[in-house]
Design a protein around this motif. Structure first.
Motif, PDB file in Angstrom:
ATOM      1  N   SER A  84       6.070  -6.920  -3.440  1.00  0.00           N
ATOM      2  CA  SER A  84       5.774  -6.869  -4.867  1.00  0.00           C
ATOM      3  C   SER A  84       4.789  -5.728  -5.087  1.00  0.00           C
ATOM      4  N   PRO A  85       4.666  -5.242  -6.308  1.00  0.00           N
ATOM      5  CA  PRO A  85       3.737  -4.127  -6.557  1.00  0.00           C
ATOM      6  C   PRO A  85       2.311  -4.524  -6.182  1.00  0.00           C
ATOM      7  N   LEU A  86       1.586  -3.623  -5.546  1.00  0.00           N
ATOM      8  CA  LEU A  86       0.199  -3.883  -5.211  1.00  0.00           C
ATOM      9  C   LEU A  86      -0.638  -3.792  -6.484  1.00  0.00           C
ATOM     10  N   PRO A  87      -1.437  -4.834  -6.794  1.00  0.00           N
ATOM     11  CA  PRO A  87      -2.072  -4.897  -8.113  1.00  0.00           C
ATOM     12  C   PRO A  87      -3.248  -3.965  -8.294  1.00  0.00           C
ATOM     13  N   GLY A  88      -3.926  -3.581  -7.216  1.00  0.00           N
ATOM     14  CA  GLY A  88      -5.099  -2.744  -7.344  1.00  0.00           C
ATOM     15  C   GLY A  88      -5.561  -2.245  -5.994  1.00  0.00           C
ATOM     16  N   HIS A  89      -6.706  -1.583  -5.974  1.00  0.00           N
ATOM     17  CA  HIS A  89      -7.196  -0.953  -4.751  1.00  0.00           C
ATOM     18  C   HIS A  89      -8.288  -1.763  -4.050  1.00  0.00           C
ATOM     19  N   LEU A  90      -8.647  -2.904  -4.596  1.00  0.00           N
ATOM     20  CA  LEU A  90      -9.641  -3.758  -3.957  1.00  0.00           C
ATOM     21  C   LEU A  90      -8.940  -4.659  -2.952  1.00  0.00           C
TER      22      LEU A  90
END
Length: 367
Positions: A84-90
């Protein structure tokens, strides 16, 4: 060290947002019970079904440790979930095999980044700090008895469980409308919002979620060693400092017990005396529950030294036991129920009542 086991799912049990219980027949492990309970975090590993092969971590189960008594599902080797798309960089649970990417509310790719970049204060918001996760529903019971409809946000520390989905308490409080939202901080993950620190978590609770008050506590599970400083609850003292730095109103909930078999936790727990008496450098309100009889006198006497650096506030308990009994979920602390350790829950409810009395005006509209 990790204890690895393989098994087959015999069936599923209870589920709540982000988690499902399983019954698993183990295929490996000398001396292991042939069937065990397991827990799968569906956002991490997918949703197991009957007949699926599962890879388990049974370390805590084999040690006989704490909350839940589960083996943890690490993977569905034959049926991993689709990308699934990675939601953010954290990334949280960083540099472990189960590290997970989240959208940090304070991250540069967050729609709230600009808001939090400029935020410096929680504007006098009451912030209840507590040692144990089991205090959360009692704090909210007291707060809502004092001020029905108050908007409360849970800011979860990473001293206990890291996945917020482990907490059936949070799920139950959300469903009942007693908890508006949660923010997971540090290495904890899975809240409605993700934050890097307790400071940015508190700012998000106030300015993004529009909280009237926040409750800061670790997730389910509590690490203690029987030494003066070796327990995860020292973070409650640090949370007092964070709330003060951000111009909040820290409310330090006492951990109290009339039934704990360990003397260091009878009366006012040494956890509270250390976290608030030694770690918390900022001034807080310390609600002292107006318990009756000799035990009430003991609690007041043991809390008294905290008055050297904090403001002690005696809080009446009228209607609070009724509020606790009306909660739509079972109260439990260290395996003890409300009837078995009533004073423990009353002390937390008293902190919630006092915090609600400090809350001013309608909550800000969430942005």
């Amino acid at each position: 060290m990790i204890r690895w086991r393989e098994g087959r799912v015999l069936g599923t049990g209870r589920s709540w947002p982000g988690a499902v219980e399983l019954e698993v027949r183990l295929a490996t492990g000398a001396g292991a019970a042939p069937v065990c309970r397991a827990l799968a975090y569906t956002d991490l590993v997918g949703r197991p079904e009957e007949g699926d092969r599962v890879l388990l971590n049974t370390t805590a189960l084999d040690l006989g440790l704490g909350t839940g008594g589960y083996a943890m599902v690490v993977a569905l080797p034959d049926r991993p979930p689709p990308d699934s798309p990675l939601p953010g960089h954290l990334v949280k649970a960083r540099y472990t095999p189960v590290q997970t990417a989240v959208l940090g509310v304070d991250g540069q790719d967050s729609p709230s980044h600009e808001l939090l970049r400029d935020a410096r204060s929680v504007e006098g918001m009451p912030v209840v700090t507590a040692d144990l996760h089991s205090a959360l529903p009692a704090v909210l019971a007291g707060a809502h008895r004092e001020r029905p409809g108050l908007r409360a946000v849970y800011v979860m520390l990473d001293g206990g469980a890291l996945p917020a989905a482990f907490s059936r308490t949070v799920a139950g409080l959300r469903e009942a409308g007693l908890l508006a939202a949660s923010v997971t901080t540090g290495q904890a993950f899975g809240g409605d919002l993700e934050a890097v620190t307790v400071h940015s978590g508190l700012l998000a609770a106030r300015h993004v979620l529009g909280a009237d008050l926040a409750v800061v506590a670790q997730g389910p599970g509590n690490l203690g060693t029987g030494t003066p400083w070796g327990f995860s609850g020292v973070a409650a003292g640090e949370a007092v400092n964070a709330a003060s730095v951000l111009e909040g109103r820290p409310v330090a909930a006492l951990r109290v017990s009339e039934a704990d078999p360990r003397e260091r936790h009878r009366g006012v727990s040494h956890h509270s005396l250390t976290a608030y008496g030694r770690v918390a450098a900022a001034r807080a309100d310390v609600p002292v529950p107006a318990l009756e009889g000799a035990f009430g006198a003991r609690v007041a006497a043991e809390a008294a030294p905290l008055g050297e650096r904090h403001r002690l506030v005696e809080v009446d308990l009228d209607g609070l036991e009724e509020a606790l009994r009306e909660l739509p979920l079972r109260l439990s602390t260290m395996g003890r129920s409300l009837d078995e350790d009533t004073a423990c829950f009353l002390a937390s409810a008293a902190a919630g009542r006092h915090a609600a009395r400090l809350a001013s005006g309608p909550s800000a509209a969430p942005r």
